[in-house]
Design a protein around this motif. Structure first.
Motif, mmCIF file in Angstrom:
data_model
loop_
_atom_site.group_PDB
_atom_site.id
_atom_site.type_symbol
_atom_site.label_atom_id
_atom_site.label_comp_id
_atom_site.label_asym_id
_atom_site.label_seq_id
_atom_site.Cartn_x
_atom_site.Cartn_y
_atom_site.Cartn_z
ATOM 1 N N SER A 279 35.687 5.330 19.251
ATOM 2 C CA SER A 279 36.787 4.420 19.663
ATOM 3 C C SER A 279 38.064 4.722 18.896
ATOM 4 O O SER A 279 39.153 4.363 19.358
ATOM 5 N N GLY A 280 37.930 5.355 17.746
ATOM 6 C CA GLY A 280 39.114 5.713 16.975
ATOM 7 C C GLY A 280 39.773 6.992 17.457
ATOM 8 O O GLY A 280 40.900 7.306 17.071
ATOM 9 N N HIS A 281 39.082 7.745 18.290
ATOM 10 C CA HIS A 281 39.608 9.057 18.695
ATOM 11 C C HIS A 281 39.949 9.154 20.176
ATOM 12 O O HIS A 281 40.642 10.083 20.579
ATOM 13 N N GLU A 282 39.469 8.209 20.969
ATOM 14 C CA GLU A 282 39.692 8.361 22.414
ATOM 15 C C GLU A 282 41.105 7.918 22.797
ATOM 16 O O GLU A 282 41.698 7.029 22.179
ATOM 17 N N ALA A 283 41.633 8.568 23.842
ATOM 18 C CA ALA A 283 43.009 8.319 24.274
ATOM 19 C C ALA A 283 43.148 6.939 24.914
ATOM 20 O O ALA A 283 44.184 6.290 24.813
ATOM 21 N N ARG A 284 42.120 6.486 25.619
ATOM 22 C CA ARG A 284 42.120 5.138 26.198
ATOM 23 C C ARG A 284 40.669 4.639 26.159
ATOM 24 O O ARG A 284 39.730 5.456 26.159
ATOM 25 N N PRO A 285 40.494 3.308 26.127
ATOM 26 C CA PRO A 285 39.135 2.781 26.002
ATOM 27 C C PRO A 285 38.198 3.331 27.071
ATOM 28 O O PRO A 285 38.509 3.302 28.261
ATOM 29 N N GLY A 286 37.103 3.862 26.639
ATOM 30 C CA GLY A 286 36.102 4.389 27.572
ATOM 31 C C GLY A 286 36.238 5.867 27.869
ATOM 32 O O GLY A 286 35.332 6.476 28.433
ATOM 33 N N ALA A 287 37.377 6.465 27.473
ATOM 34 C CA ALA A 287 37.600 7.880 27.817
ATOM 35 C C ALA A 287 36.520 8.776 27.213
ATOM 36 O O ALA A 287 36.172 9.808 27.789
ATOM 37 N N ARG A 288 35.989 8.369 26.092
ATOM 38 C CA ARG A 288 34.967 9.199 25.437
ATOM 39 C C ARG A 288 33.542 8.723 25.756
ATOM 40 O O ARG A 288 32.612 9.111 25.054
ATOM 41 N N ASP A 289 33.348 7.919 26.771
ATOM 42 C CA ASP A 289 31.994 7.414 27.040
ATOM 43 C C ASP A 289 30.955 8.529 27.222
ATOM 44 O O ASP A 289 29.854 8.449 26.669
ATOM 45 N N PRO A 290 31.279 9.588 27.997
ATOM 46 C CA PRO A 290 30.276 10.660 28.110
ATOM 47 C C PRO A 290 29.968 11.297 26.745
ATOM 48 O O PRO A 290 28.819 11.657 26.463
#
Ligand code: SR1
Ligand code: MG
Length: 424
Positions: A279-290
């Motif tokens: 959550s500290g690195h993703e551009a928008r919430p959920g973008a890093r879910d995969p």
């Protein structure tokens, strides 16, 4: 071999000082004057140089007589390099291809020159960047199983294992760091501790949790007294290098005999922290879910692969003094050997869960933090990553006797993450 008294290398003098080593002349080129050196160490303890010549590259790692992270006020024996070299040679024999090849060792200069791993980066950097590495869990699970099983009384001749036990028992200063920094300091206001300001209430809550502090000391007792196998001793994602599907384990200077679950637990904990840091690195919430799913998949698969390879070695290489075939298979009771294997894996699992928890706590509340969280510049965002990890750590330590499998650990990590960010 350099007969002069120990002196730290510099980028300027490294080519001349190492230029007399025949192996390095073969590797880098015959004219040391044509070599360059650059100091690239970003770890807590040592100097690391990349040496480059017309013919190739090598890495030179040299111990400093103090903790680099803290400074000269915290002296640290140069002999850690000797333990690291001994561990590297054993890892190379027990899991060939898993560690960089050593080209030169100078005990007096506390210096190890090893392979330059082309294109590799520290795995932790990949986890921050959101990069996947195929085959990672299999490699790491097998590394743990092979290095731990093959250094234990399950496999080694008893005299050789006892000699190694004695050798590595002298790695006292590094053991002392782990004993204090992992198991004790996070749980009180130790002078060198620090944490993200928003975590004050949670840090106070954990430090007031008597059961947690008792369990942390039970784990410390196991670490100090259960000399089961030769541990890497610092097997986090900063001790692993990766380039695509090529992986290598580095930096075993904390090597000593201890409980098998320590390496496995510390390793898995670092993937759990990578998950919470997303959550500290993703551009928008959920973008890093995969990618979140991938980190948790690696965490789970490290255990599965470890257990599978451990079982394979149990069935094919159990020639040490423990659980001899004479008691089971040779008496027509192979199922008894399988039952003993299940008991051993269950004990390692329970230990590993506890070690996962204390590793998470110490990386957030202690002295030595990890870049997964530290590179989140915004403090409130960082605290929002760290808080669920701290809560997960407590659940792992306190629940280690009842949590059954990695599916449950993954569910706990997801639940803590969701409780922190209900919108995701
Ligand atoms: C004072 S040394 C702090 C930490 O750095 C090393 O990488 C180990 O993880 C140690 O606990
Ligand atoms: Mg290290």
């Amino acid at each position: 071999m350099d007969d002069r008294p120990y002196a730290p290398l510099t980028a300027a003098d490294a080519p001349a000082r190492l230029g007399g080593v025949p192996t390095l002349r073969r590797l880098l080129g015959p004219e040391p004057a044509a070599w360059t050196a650059a100091e690239v160490g970003d770890g807590n303890l040592n100097l690391v140089f990349i040496l480059e010549g017309p013919a190739g590259k090598a890495v030179a790692k040299q111990a400093l007589p103090y903790v680099r992270l803290v400074g000269e006020s915290w002296p640290l024996p140069l002999e850690r390099s000797w333990f690291e070299w001994n561990a590297l040679t054993r890892h190379a024999a027990r899991d060939p291809g898993s560690v960089p090849a050593v080209h030169h060792f100078d005990r007096g200069q506390a210096l190890i020159v090893m392979d330059y791993l082309v294109d590799h980066v520290i795995l932790r950097r990949s986890l921050i960047a959101g990069l996947e590495h195929p085959g990672l869990a299999g490699f790491l699970g097998r590394f743990c199983a092979r290095t731990l099983f093959r250094s234990s009384d399950l496999a080694m001749p008893a005299a050789a294992r006892k000699a190694d036990l004695a050798l590595f028992a002298a790695n006292v200063a590094l053991l002392d760091i782990t004993e204090a920094l992992v198991f004790t300091d996070p749980y009180f206001a130790a002078p060198l501790n620090r944490h993200t300001p928003g975590l004050d209430p949670l840090a106070a809550e954990l430090r007031a949790d008597a059961r947690l502090k008792i369990e942390a000391q039970h784990l410390k007792s196991a670490f100090c007294s259960n000399a089961e196998a030769l541990l890497h001793g610092d097997l986090h994602t900063g001790s692993i290098m990766a380039a695509g599907d090529r992986i290598a384990v580095i930096d075993p200077e904390f090597a000593a005999y201890g409980p098998m679950g320590f390496d496995v637990g510390m390793l898995i904990a670092n993937f759990l922290m990578a998950f919470h840091a997303q959550s500290g690195h993703e551009a928008r919430p959920g973008a890093r879910d995969p990618y979140r799913a991938w980190t948790l998949g690696v965490a789970a698969d490290v255990w599965t692969e470890f257990a599978a390879e451990f079982a394979n070695l149990w069935r094919t290489e159990r020639r040490g003094i423990l659980y001899p075939a004479a008691l089971y298979e040779d008496q027509g009771q192979p199922e008894a050997a399988e039952a003993a294997l299940a008991d051993r894996l269950a004990a390692i699992w329970t230990d590993a869960l506890g070690f996962m928890g204390v590793e998470i706590h110490r990386r957030i509340l202690g002295l030595a933090h990890n870049a997964d969280f530290e590179t989140v510049a915004d403090e409130s965002r960082r605290a929002a990553c760290e808080a669920p990890a701290l809560r997960l750590g407590r659940r792992l330590v306190l629940g280690r006797r009842t949590i059954r499998d990695m599916a449950e650990v993954v569910a706990l990590a997801r639940a803590e993450d969701a409780a922190q960010s209900p919108s995701r």
